[in-house]
Design a protein around this motif. Structure first.
Motif, PDB file in Angstrom:
ATOM      1  N   ARG A 288     -10.217  16.435  34.230  1.00  0.00           N
ATOM      2  CA  ARG A 288     -10.224  15.752  35.540  1.00  0.00           C
ATOM      3  C   ARG A 288     -11.562  15.897  36.259  1.00  0.00           C
ATOM      4  N   PRO A 290     -12.841  18.118  38.425  1.00  0.00           N
ATOM      5  CA  PRO A 290     -12.689  18.256  39.888  1.00  0.00           C
ATOM      6  C   PRO A 290     -14.033  18.538  40.536  1.00  0.00           C
ATOM      7  N   GLY A 367     -11.241  13.557  41.496  1.00  0.00           N
ATOM      8  CA  GLY A 367     -10.715  13.848  40.173  1.00  0.00           C
ATOM      9  C   GLY A 367     -10.489  12.569  39.381  1.00  0.00           C
ATOM     10  N   PHE A 381      -2.550  18.111  41.013  1.00  0.00           N
ATOM     11  CA  PHE A 381      -4.004  18.297  41.019  1.00  0.00           C
ATOM     12  C   PHE A 381      -4.487  18.763  42.394  1.00  0.00           C
ATOM     13  N   SER A 385      -5.909  22.674  43.697  1.00  0.00           N
ATOM     14  CA  SER A 385      -7.271  22.778  44.234  1.00  0.00           C
ATOM     15  C   SER A 385      -7.310  23.413  45.616  1.00  0.00           C
TER      16      SER A 385
END
Length: 463
Positions: A288, A290, A367, A381, A385
């Motif tokens: 992803r 991030p 992401g 997600f 985070s």
């Protein structure tokens, strides 16, 4: 009254009959007067040469003047869209054509770098970061290396990963499971522990699936050349005639044999059979990537790399032509169902979605997702985070539409593909508690962020 009206009608009829003539005049005199009157009319109607030239010049000027066109509503829409596209093309041309070195620098600044460098994946076996082109080859290499550690696990991964036809894989798994079942039920029967390689079913259903033979070998089967069933044992061939050697070779065939197994070994075979049935394809996991960004006015500006498109090189070349064709389509009157169908077709051009979430303090979290991932994946997600990911929150799509985590809806169906900016909102009570904690932390240690430390340490600024 009736007589009066009849008299008026007679007078009007008489006057409309033309000029009168005397009864004493003969026809020739009347004809002469008619010819003189017509000749006079012709002499008066004939223009001079100068008048004729002036008239011809006036007609020419009138014909050269553009005649105004009556525009319909569709014409107006088509012209408006065309003007907007031409204006955008002109603006892009100006940006792409700097005159000096300074202009080149300005053009580089006006064209920001992609929001993400590409789409990346992580190998579940090695943990390596891979591109789209690298993932398949790397996965195969990692599985083959796995044979040194666990041959059963590696062969199961081969069967479910290397073969794309799921129906063939299922058929091979069922047949090999039946082999194990027969052996466990009849451990002393040699015929269940002997597999003829040239058997049609074995060739079409088992050998055709890559990894199946490796799994049988991991169970303990070994290859042997045995005489063909139904033939007499052959004497040892001592001649050197080529035809005789060939005939002797054809009298044997390959078989896979399994020695008689103990009770513990049979239980182990059942466990390995279950592993085969539970096997799943090994796929590289989407990274992803991030990334945290500081608060910026460019949060809605996305520059996507080609990896996000579900198009090959030739299709990308046709995209520009397709956009030109949209000018004509946009000028057409279409129903809501037609528009939604076209929007769905457009979204299918993308494999991935780049999403940003604006936090209450203005910080941005970015992401990468699959276009058909579900909303719970997006919530997970964001939750992973946040420092306090356990606290309830809502995600708002563009336009303030609340995305319900409980709804198992794909991102593409929520109009979040290929990119979108979302907003995170906490409950009022949660916001009050967080504000109090943040105020205490700011007084003690200089403030507190919503994102985890590893994201804050690598925070960047959007350009």
């Amino acid at each position: 009254m009736k007589k009066f009206l009849d008299g008026i009608k007679k007078d009007m009829t008489f006057k409309s009959a033309g000029p009168g003539k005397k009864l004493t005049d003969d026809r020739s005199a009347a004809a002469d007067r008619g010819q003189r009157s017509s000749a006079g009319k012709q002499q008066r109607a004939e223009p001079s040469e100068g008048s004729q030239r002036a008239g011809a010049a006036a007609l020419a000027r009138i014909e050269q003047q553009p005649r105004p066109k009556v525009l319909t509503s569709q014409d107006a829409i088509r012209n408006q869209v065309k003007r907007e596209l031409e204006a955008e093309a002109a603006a892009l041309a100006e940006k792409d054509k700097p005159d000096t070195a300074e202009g080149t620098n300005l053009a580089a600044k006006e064209h920001p770098c992609p929001s993400v460098s590409g789409v990346y994946f992580t190998c579940p076996l090695t943990g390596a970061t891979l591109t789209r082109a690298q993932r398949e080859g790397h996965i195969k290499e990692a599985i083959l290396k796995r044979f040194e550690e666990d041959a059963v696990e590696a062969s199961v991964m081969m069967i479910h990963t290397f073969n794309k036809d799921k129906e063939k894989v299922k058929a091979a798994v069922d047949i090999m499971s039946k082999y194990v079942e027969n052996i466990c039920k009849n451990p002393s029967e040699d015929k269940y522990r002997k597999l003829k390689v040239s058997n049609k079913v074995f060739q079409d259903k088992v050998v055709a699936v890559e990894g199946s033979r490796e799994f049988l070998q991991a169970l303990g089967f070994t290859s042997h050349m045995l005489p063909v069933q139904g033939t007499l044992p052959l004497p040892v061939c001592t001649c050197q005639v080529s035809s005789c050697v060939s005939w002797c070779a054809e009298a044997e065939e390959e078989f896979l044999l399994l020695p008689e197994q103990s009770a513990d070994a049979l239980e182990l075979m059942k466990e390995r059979r279950d592993r085969l049935q539970r096997g799943q394809p090994l796929r590289a996991q989407l990274d992803r990537r991030p990334q945290a960004f500081r608060a910026s006015d460019h949060a809605t500006r996305f520059q996507l790399p080609p990896d996000f498109y579900n198009l090959n090189a030739e299709e990308l070349k046709k995209e520009q032509q397709h956009r030109s064709d949209l000018v004509e389509k946009n000028s057409m009157l279409r129903t809501k169902a037609m528009r939604e169908r076209d929007e769905q077709r457009e979204r299918r051009k993308y494999n991935y979605a780049l999403l940003r979430v604006r936090l209450p303090d203005g910080t941005l979290l970015q992401g990468t997702f699959y276009a058909w991932e579900r909303l719970p994946a997006l919530y997970d997600f964001v939750r992973d985070s946040l420092v306090d990911g356990w606290q309830p929150f809502d995600l708002l799509a563009p336009g303030g539409v609340k995305l319900q985590e409980s709804e198992d809806v794909a991102l593409a169906e929520c109009n979040l593909v290929p990119s979108a900016l979302l907003s995170l909102a906490f409950d009022a009570a949660v916001r009050a508690d967080m504000a109090a904690v943040q105020q205490a932390d700011s007084a003690a240690a200089g403030g507190r962020t919503l994102l985890k430390d590893q994201l804050v340490e690598n925070i960047q600024t959007l350009t």
